[in-house]
Design a protein around this motif. Structure first.
Motif, PDB file in Angstrom:
ATOM      1  N   TYR A   1      53.663 -23.349  44.055  1.00  0.00           N
ATOM      2  CA  TYR A   1      52.392 -23.548  44.766  1.00  0.00           C
ATOM      3  C   TYR A   1      51.263 -22.928  43.945  1.00  0.00           C
ATOM      4  CZ  TYR A   1      48.917 -23.665  48.489  1.00  0.00           C
ATOM      5  OH  TYR A   1      47.778 -23.920  49.230  1.00  0.00           O
TER       6      TYR A   1
ATOM      7  N   GLU B   1      47.796 -13.729  51.856  1.00  0.00           N
ATOM      8  CA  GLU B   1      48.799 -14.794  52.053  1.00  0.00           C
ATOM      9  C   GLU B   1      50.180 -14.195  52.327  1.00  0.00           C
ATOM     10  OE1 GLU B   1      49.248 -18.085  49.413  1.00  0.00           O
ATOM     11  OE2 GLU B   1      47.163 -18.005  48.804  1.00  0.00           O
TER      12      GLU B   1
ATOM     13  N   HIS C   1      43.032 -12.584  48.269  1.00  0.00           N
ATOM     14  CA  HIS C   1      43.633 -13.840  48.727  1.00  0.00           C
ATOM     15  C   HIS C   1      45.164 -13.820  48.781  1.00  0.00           C
ATOM     16  CE1 HIS C   1      43.908 -17.995  49.744  1.00  0.00           C
ATOM     17  NE2 HIS C   1      44.407 -18.368  48.579  1.00  0.00           N
ATOM     18  N   HIS C   2      45.787 -13.494  47.654  1.00  0.00           N
ATOM     19  CA  HIS C   2      47.258 -13.560  47.645  1.00  0.00           C
ATOM     20  C   HIS C   2      47.901 -12.433  48.454  1.00  0.00           C
ATOM     21  CE1 HIS C   2      47.279 -16.363  43.889  1.00  0.00           C
ATOM     22  NE2 HIS C   2      47.002 -16.995  45.011  1.00  0.00           N
TER      23      HIS C   2
ATOM     24  N   CYS D   1      46.700 -21.549  52.662  1.00  0.00           N
ATOM     25  CA  CYS D   1      47.745 -21.591  51.629  1.00  0.00           C
ATOM     26  C   CYS D   1      49.107 -21.193  52.211  1.00  0.00           C
ATOM     27  CB  CYS D   1      47.375 -20.709  50.445  1.00  0.00           C
ATOM     28  SG  CYS D   1      45.957 -21.379  49.541  1.00  0.00           S
TER      29      CYS D   1
ATOM     30  N   CYS E   1      47.062 -22.284  43.856  1.00  0.00           N
ATOM     31  CA  CYS E   1      45.815 -22.357  44.627  1.00  0.00           C
ATOM     32  C   CYS E   1      44.810 -23.229  43.880  1.00  0.00           C
ATOM     33  CB  CYS E   1      45.222 -20.968  44.828  1.00  0.00           C
ATOM     34  SG  CYS E   1      46.252 -19.972  45.921  1.00  0.00           S
TER      35      CYS E   1
HETATM   36 ZN    ZN Z   1      45.556 -19.897  47.957  1.00  0.00          ZN
END
Ligand code: ZN
Ligand code: AMP
Length: 467
Positions: free
Chosen positions: A25, A236, A232-233, A207, A27
């Protein structure tokens, strides 16, 4: 194959969750404008990693999202007096054109936020039900304190983060580190129905939801630029692991930044360039080659001089390849014993290439292996070589170029004649000129021109390209 994992801060042997398969995956961009030169880096790098894994025999399921719900999209839509969808769809199409220009293989799936609302609402509800999220006046926040591992990717400590965070005046969150999963609409904004309010999701949740839907609860590789590590990660991971009760991604890969003239690219510094602006002066394949000339985790500097030198390097590869095609069009017969030995010896370039790529995708050294096979070809393949030998060396070179997504020769479009035919006609024209049959030589030039090929006689030989 060793990969550097941001999560463990070391190079690790790559072992997929399921033999022979890779769930990856990446982004993707927020689509409010053309992608910029910095965005081109993750496109090229993670495409190359995918190509290398495919070459190694893995079946790669490659998912890259488009963020089509965002403040910047809404702002642009208001400025242009159109619906947000008009803006996002326009720049999704443009991003796809740029990706194609960069020779990026299409993703298995490109999900969009606007098409995943049900899954987003469902995951937010799960997080509320499991005590990891809470609602305040139509907003839903993630409770970072509820997730013991918060900070494990970025190496940040939640108490330090909290101490350093500014407390906003109208703070509705329990902790300044809590982040938004759902927010109520403001006047004029696009919105979706939810159990909490008419509104839209925060950025991070998309995500987690898309990775789960298209790849599963646990994936092999999660990738993006290094600016995404925090928050962000990190967010997630907090969302996915709390909701699914399973590890989210086994390997976290992050590319370094592209700086422009040694400075961080920014609109206010005037050193901000979209890829579209760049390719007016520098072809897409040179941009790709430039990106591959450095290690993906190091910062790279973008400047006119470095681009020119990348262009010159790529030309060396193309010229060696074209010359092989040219000789192949004239050569005949099977390999001699000496050629068979040389051909075997030429396998060392593939070995050198694989060694570089197996060491955390060192594309810079992989490019060197291609330069070396080009040099080998220039030295060992001649007009006296057998056809089988020329073909074998040419194919070896092409295999390595393909893995990096470098096209050593332009591909003919549907209606155009193939590169091989062009080379054969050029060989015939050169022979005609030698025999002083200028009428035939001119006729061939005319024929090529009518078939959309321009040729140019240079000291280094005949150069050609499709019109
Ligand atoms: Zn992302
Ligand atoms: P964005 O649209 O800003 O979310 O970025 C899309 C992708 O490009 C993300 O993976 C970012 O980390 C990456 N990215 C953004 N700017 C740069 C840059 N200057 N150099 C390298 N990667 C970047």
């Amino acid at each position: 194959m060793k990969v550097y994992n941001t999560l463990t801060r070391q190079k690790e042997e790559f072992v997929p969750l399921e033999p022979g398969k890779v769930k990856m995956y990446v982004c993707g961009p927020t689509v409010y404008d053309y992608i910029h030169i910095g965005n081109a880096r993750p496109y090229v790098i993670f495409d190359t990693i995918r190509r290398y894994m495919e070459y190694k025999g893995y079946e790669v399921n490659y998912v890259q999202n488009f963020t089509d719900v965002d403040d910047k999209i809404i702002k642009k839509a208001i400025t242009e007096g159109v619906d947000s969808k008009v803006i996002s769809e326009r720049y999704i199409e443009e991003a796809k054109k740029d990706a194609e220009g960069l020779n990026v293989e299409p993703a298995t799936k490109n999900p969009k936020v606007t098409e995943e609302m049900d899954g987003i609402i469902e995951m937010i509800q799960t997080l509320i039900d499991k005590g990891h999220a809470y609602e305040v006046n139509g907003s839903v926040f993630y409770d970072t304190k509820s997730f013991a591992d918060y900070g494990k990717l970025s190496g940040k400590n939640i108490d330090d983060l909290e101490a350093g965070a500014r407390i906003a005046v109208d703070e509705t969150k329990k902790s300044p580190m809590d982040f938004v999963l759902w927010k109520p609409k403001k006047e004029g904004e696009p919105y979706w129905e939810s159990p909490w309010s008419q509104g839209r999701p925060g950025w991070h949740i998309e995500c987690s939801v898309m990775a789960k839907k298209y790849l599963g609860d646990t994936i092999d590789i999660h990738a993006g630029g290094e600016d995404l590590v925090f928050p962000h990660h990190e967010n997630e991971i907090a969302q996915s692991e709390a909701a699914n009760g399973k590890p989210f991604a086994k390997y976290w890969l992050h590319n370094g930044f592209i700086n422009v003239d040694n400075k961080k690219m920014s609109k206010s510094l005037g050193n901000f360039f979209t890829l579209r602006e760049i390719v007016e002066h520098i072809p897409y394949d040179v941009v790709r080659f430039f990106i591959l000339s450095g290690h993906y985790r190091s910062p790279i500097n973008f400047s006119k001089e470095l681009m020119e030198s990348a262009g010159a390097g790529l030309d060396r590869i193309k010229n060696a390849y074209k010359s092989l095609l040219f000789m192949e069009s004239k050569a005949q017969g099977t390999m001699t014993e000496d050629e068979a030995k040389l051909n075997e010896d030429a396998d060392k370039f593939r070995v050198q290439f694989e060694k570089a790529m197996d060491d955390d995708f060192n594309t810079a050294d992989a490019v060197t292996a291609i330069f070396e096979i080009a040099k080998f070809a220039n030295v060992n393949v001649s007009e006296n070589s057998s056809k089988d030998f020329v073909t074998a060396i040419r194919e070896k070179m092409l295999t390595l170029c393909d893995i990096l997504g470098i096209k050593p020769i332009e591909e003919a479009k549907d209606e155009q004649i193939s590169a091989n035919e062009v080379e054969a006609l050029i060989a015939e024209r050169t022979a005609a000129k030698k025999a002083k049959d200028f009428a035939r030589a001119d006729a061939i030039r005319e024929e090529l021109s009518s078939k959309g090929v321009v040729i140019e006689d240079t000291r280094a030989g005949v150069r050609w390209s499709y019109k």
